[in-house]
Each structure stands twice: as structure tokens, then as C-alpha cells.
Design an enzyme around this catalytic site. Structure first.
Site, mmCIF file in Angstrom:
data_model
loop_
_atom_site.group_PDB
_atom_site.id
_atom_site.type_symbol
_atom_site.label_atom_id
_atom_site.label_comp_id
_atom_site.label_asym_id
_atom_site.label_seq_id
_atom_site.Cartn_x
_atom_site.Cartn_y
_atom_site.Cartn_z
ATOM 1 N N GLU A 61 -14.492 -7.353 -73.765
ATOM 2 C CA GLU A 61 -15.004 -6.945 -72.887
ATOM 3 C C GLU A 61 -13.650 -5.665 -72.419
ATOM 4 O O GLU A 61 -14.323 -4.844 -72.243
ATOM 5 C CB GLU A 61 -14.246 -7.845 -71.834
ATOM 6 C CG GLU A 61 -15.152 -8.906 -71.339
ATOM 7 C CD GLU A 61 -14.759 -10.321 -72.482
ATOM 8 O OE1 GLU A 61 -14.924 -11.323 -71.691
ATOM 9 O OE2 GLU A 61 -14.287 -10.131 -73.137
ATOM 10 N N CYS A 93 -9.378 -11.597 -69.931
ATOM 11 C CA CYS A 93 -10.427 -10.114 -69.613
ATOM 12 C C CYS A 93 -10.867 -10.112 -68.049
ATOM 13 O O CYS A 93 -11.292 -9.066 -67.576
ATOM 14 C CB CYS A 93 -11.273 -11.042 -70.604
ATOM 15 S SG CYS A 93 -10.957 -10.115 -71.965
ATOM 16 N N ARG A 193 -23.816 -17.878 -95.510
ATOM 17 C CA ARG A 193 -22.323 -18.040 -95.975
ATOM 18 C C ARG A 193 -21.622 -16.999 -95.355
ATOM 19 O O ARG A 193 -20.461 -17.291 -94.673
ATOM 20 C CB ARG A 193 -22.489 -16.962 -97.080
ATOM 21 C CG ARG A 193 -22.546 -18.824 -98.379
ATOM 22 C CD ARG A 193 -23.333 -18.703 -99.952
ATOM 23 N NE ARG A 193 -23.256 -19.442 -100.826
ATOM 24 C CZ ARG A 193 -23.697 -19.104 -102.062
ATOM 25 N NH1 ARG A 193 -23.927 -17.634 -102.050
ATOM 26 N NH2 ARG A 193 -24.444 -19.923 -102.651
ATOM 27 N N THR A 205 -20.542 -30.271 -109.331
ATOM 28 C CA THR A 205 -21.341 -29.047 -108.773
ATOM 29 C C THR A 205 -20.663 -27.895 -109.494
ATOM 30 O O THR A 205 -21.629 -26.614 -110.321
ATOM 31 C CB THR A 205 -21.237 -28.633 -107.062
ATOM 32 O OG1 THR A 205 -21.732 -29.572 -106.890
ATOM 33 C CG2 THR A 205 -22.362 -27.709 -107.343
ATOM 34 N N ASP A 209 -22.852 -26.033 -111.826
ATOM 35 C CA ASP A 209 -23.874 -24.487 -112.107
ATOM 36 C C ASP A 209 -23.123 -23.449 -112.016
ATOM 37 O O ASP A 209 -23.284 -22.658 -111.571
ATOM 38 C CB ASP A 209 -24.855 -25.101 -110.183
ATOM 39 C CG ASP A 209 -25.060 -25.598 -110.024
ATOM 40 O OD1 ASP A 209 -25.690 -26.321 -110.968
ATOM 41 O OD2 ASP A 209 -25.206 -26.302 -109.239
ATOM 42 N N GLU A 297 -22.273 -27.468 -99.826
ATOM 43 C CA GLU A 297 -23.170 -27.032 -100.750
ATOM 44 C C GLU A 297 -22.829 -28.017 -101.712
ATOM 45 O O GLU A 297 -23.312 -27.033 -103.072
ATOM 46 C CB GLU A 297 -22.668 -25.427 -101.293
ATOM 47 C CG GLU A 297 -23.856 -24.308 -100.058
ATOM 48 C CD GLU A 297 -24.313 -22.970 -100.268
ATOM 49 O OE1 GLU A 297 -24.555 -23.088 -101.534
ATOM 50 O OE2 GLU A 297 -23.729 -22.274 -99.880
ATOM 51 N N ALA A 303 -22.215 -35.566 -100.711
ATOM 52 C CA ALA A 303 -23.014 -34.785 -99.260
ATOM 53 C C ALA A 303 -23.164 -36.416 -99.008
ATOM 54 O O ALA A 303 -23.145 -36.422 -97.332
ATOM 55 C CB ALA A 303 -24.176 -35.271 -99.602
#
Length: 371
Positions: A61, A93, A193, A205, A209, A297, A303
Site C-alpha cells: 500500500e 497501513c 522452487r 537423493t 542424482d 523433493e 517422503a
């Protein structure tokens, strides 16, 4: 017939959509504050715009008022989130809007904090300013779902993202996984991301990877790259140790591999020992750092733990029209201890869309998940 209750005119909706667009300019940079955009309109013309660039700087604002100058008097301001009515790093504000002599304030959504919700709106109305609330509310809530979750649950929003083949594999039996999805889908992940404060993987991972975990976009925000590893049995040549590209944090347990900890710190990597290295403790730590959205990820084992410990609320599953088979090929979520189909976790608010030749399924885990 559309049963949705429309609040405001088509013009109001377009201006609020512009607020959302402006707010997204600061994706990934405002936590623990929300993303907010503001537009000031007079006689049907935009006379000022602004967005909140980062925590500690003026709110949307204020930037819009500066741009509008004297044109703000008697004008209408559109703002995606209720103007604040309390002193923080910056003044309220709501008081700035009153002082500017605005005639009307159109609000996308009410502040989710129960302690302050509605306070800004009440102050504006008490000053005789017309206030309209709820224009493009769903879009405004979607924009700040991480901030809302942080305020209400005292944890960052956890988003589990994975890419799998049509037969549910994230890699071949040899572990090869580049690439499951098409280039369009990968670009979308890079943009995801940008909007997150951190992205988490496990040691497996990293070893398999060797990812970069960046936005792959010049000038865009890169999330904090987080590696969870109990033993720190990690390679020295990992891309994540290149901290001139993006910051990296390694979370481990007390006393783990002092030699490698020293090596990481020499590379500019932040290392933190936790007494308990679990998804829940990690999310608690990231909340204390002021984060709103965290992207998981990781592989299937981590997970599953993240889901079990309620560190994940949202699922983004990219499904590629490929079949690779393999009895032992890895899957996106490991063992949850469920033995019957009636125990399956059914996502809520599910949306499907095509991304290139792939399909993206987006949904939310039920609030009463107990695995």
C-alpha cells in the site's frame, strides 16, 4: 448456472487480479511476511501500483500511495490482503490509507491471524472509508497459502513434489531417473522452487542424482537447499556444495562425521546438528527461521516419514506417459504401514492439468492424516 457468489464488479476482479500479479513479483522473498500487491484507481484509471518486496521494507500500500501522490485522495485502492492495523517493522497501513484520504478500499482476503483479523478493515470503516471484502478471495488465498498455514499451524506449508512414470516408478531398477518428465514439466518445477523458501532432500537423493535444486532462472529467487543426513556419508563433489550458486544447509545428528562437517563449512555450507533429525523437527526449525513454504523433493523413504509426521500438506505429482516396469524400481512414497485400500490417503481439493505431454495432479492431504 454459476452458483458462485460474485463479490464486486468485473472491473474489481480485474484490478484484484492485477494485485496478485504484482505480488508474485516478489515470489520467495517476503517470508515470514505475505505476498501482497496494491493498485490505486481514480476515475477508472490506475494512478499507482505497488507490491511488498521483502520483510522489513514498506508494504504494498505504501509503494502504491507513493506512486499515486495527490491522486490518492478520493480514489479506490485494491489490495490482495487486509491492510495491517498494528505496528511491526513498519507503521500500520490502515493509518496511511486514512491519512491519504482514500474513498474506498477493496480487499481480497482478511488477515488470517486470529489476533488481528478484521482489525484493519474495522479501522478503515471507522474512519468513514467504504470497504469491500472478498474480491477474488480464492486467488488471494492461493497466493499466500504458505503464509496462511504458517500463521494458523505454526509450521511452514510442506509440499511434496515428485515425478513418476505411468506405472508409478521414479527411477529404473538401476536408479537412473533422468529424465522422467518432459522439459515443460521440469521448467514448471524450477518455477515452483522460486516460490518456496527451502527445498529438502535426503542423502540418498544427493548421492544418486547429484541435483542442483535451483530455479535455473537468472535473477530469480533460489530456495535454501537442505540436505538431511544422519551419518554425513555424502560425496565431496556434490553440486549443492557450490554455495556461490545458492545457499545450502546440511542437517545432521550430534557428533556426525566431524571431518566432513569441517569440509562442508570450508565450502560455505551451513551445518547444523539436531538432537533428533526427523521431518517434524526440521519443519519446526525452518518455522523458527521464518519460512512459509518448504518443498520436499526427496526419495520415497523420506517422503513417507514426512507424510507420517505431518510435515507435508500438499502433493504435486507429475505423471509421465512412460512405462519402465521393475519389481524393485523405486516408488515416490515408501511404506506408510497401510494394509487395506480403505486406509488409503485420499487427496482433497484435487486438480488435474496437462503439462506438455505429462499430467500434473495437485491436491491436499486430509487434515486428520494418521499413519
Amino acid at each position: 448456472m454459476n452458483s458462485k457468489l460474485q463479490i464486486g464488479t468485473d472491473f474489481d476482479e480485474r484490478m484484484m487480479q492485477r494485485c496478485v500479479q504484482l505480488a508474485r513479483t516478489a515470489l520467495g522473498r517476503t517470508s515470514p511476511n505475505p505476498l501482497v500487491g496494491a493498485v490505486i484507481v481514480k476515475d477508472g484509471e490506475i494512478v499507482g501500483e505497488g507490491f511488498h518486496p521483502r520483510a522489513g521494507e514498506p508494504h504494498a500500500e505504501v509503494f502504491a500511495l507513493r506512486a499515486a501522490g495527490d491522486n490518492a485522495r478520493g480514489a479506490t485502492i485494491y489490495v490482495s490482503l487486509e491492510p495491517c492495523n498494528h505496528y511491526g517493522r513498519t507503521p500500520p497501513c490502515s493509518e496511511a490509507l486514512v491519512a491519504a484520504g482514500l474513498a474506498k478500499v477493496v480487499v481480497g482476503m482478511v488477515d488470517p491471524n486470529p489476533l488481528v483479523a478484521g482489525g484493519g478493515i474495522a479501522r478503515l470503516r471507522a474512519a468513514g472509508i467504504e470497504v469491500l471484502v472478498g474480491v477474488e478471495e480464492e486467488a488471494c488465498k492461493q497466493l499466500n497459502e504458505g503464509f496462511i498455514h504458517r500463521i494458523l499451524e505454526k509450521r511452514p506449508l510442506g509440499i511434496l513434489k515428485y515425478a513418476m512414470t505411468l506405472d508409478g516408478k521414479i527411477a529404473t531398477t538401476s536408479g537412473h531417473s533422468a529424465w522422467v518428465t518432459n522439459e515443460v514439466a521440469r521448467t514448471e518445477v524450477h518455477q515452483l522452487r522460486v516460490s518456496c523458501d527451502a527445498v529438502i532432500i535426503g542423502g540418498s537423493t544427493l548421492r544418486q542424482d547429484n541435483p542442483h535444486l535451483t530455479s535455473h532462472t537468472v535473477g530469480a529467487h533460489n530456495p535454501l537447499r537442505v540436505v538431511m543426513s544422519r551419518q554425513l556419508n555424502l560425496p565431496e563433489n556434490a553440486n549443492l556444495w557450490q554455495t556461490y550458486v545458492a545457499p545450502t544447509l546440511v542437517l545432521t545428528e550430534v557428533g556426525a562425521n566431524p571431518r566432513f562437517q569441517k569440509f562442508l563449512r570450508q565450502q560455505g555450507v551451513e551445518v547444523l546438528e539436531l538432537t533428533q533429525l526427523t521431518p517434524d523437527t526440521v519443519m519446526g526449525y525452518l518455522y523458527d527461521r521464518g519460512f512459509c513454504s518448504v518443498l520436499w523433493e526427496c526419495g520415497g523413504v523420506l517422503a513417507a516419514k514426512a507424510i507420517q509426521e505431518r510435515a507435508v500438506q500438499k502433493i504435486l505429482a507429475f505423471i509421465a506417459p512412460k512405462i519402465i516396469g521393475g519389481i524393485n524400481a523405486p516408488t515416490p512414497v515408501g511404506d506408510l504401514g497401510l494394509t487395506t485400500m480403505t486406509e488409503a490417503l485420499s487427496l482433497e481439493r484435487v486438480r488435474w492439468r496437462v503439462v506438455g505431454s505429462d499430467c500434473l495432479v495437485e491436491g491436499y492431504l486430509p487434515n486428520n492424516v494418521i499413519c
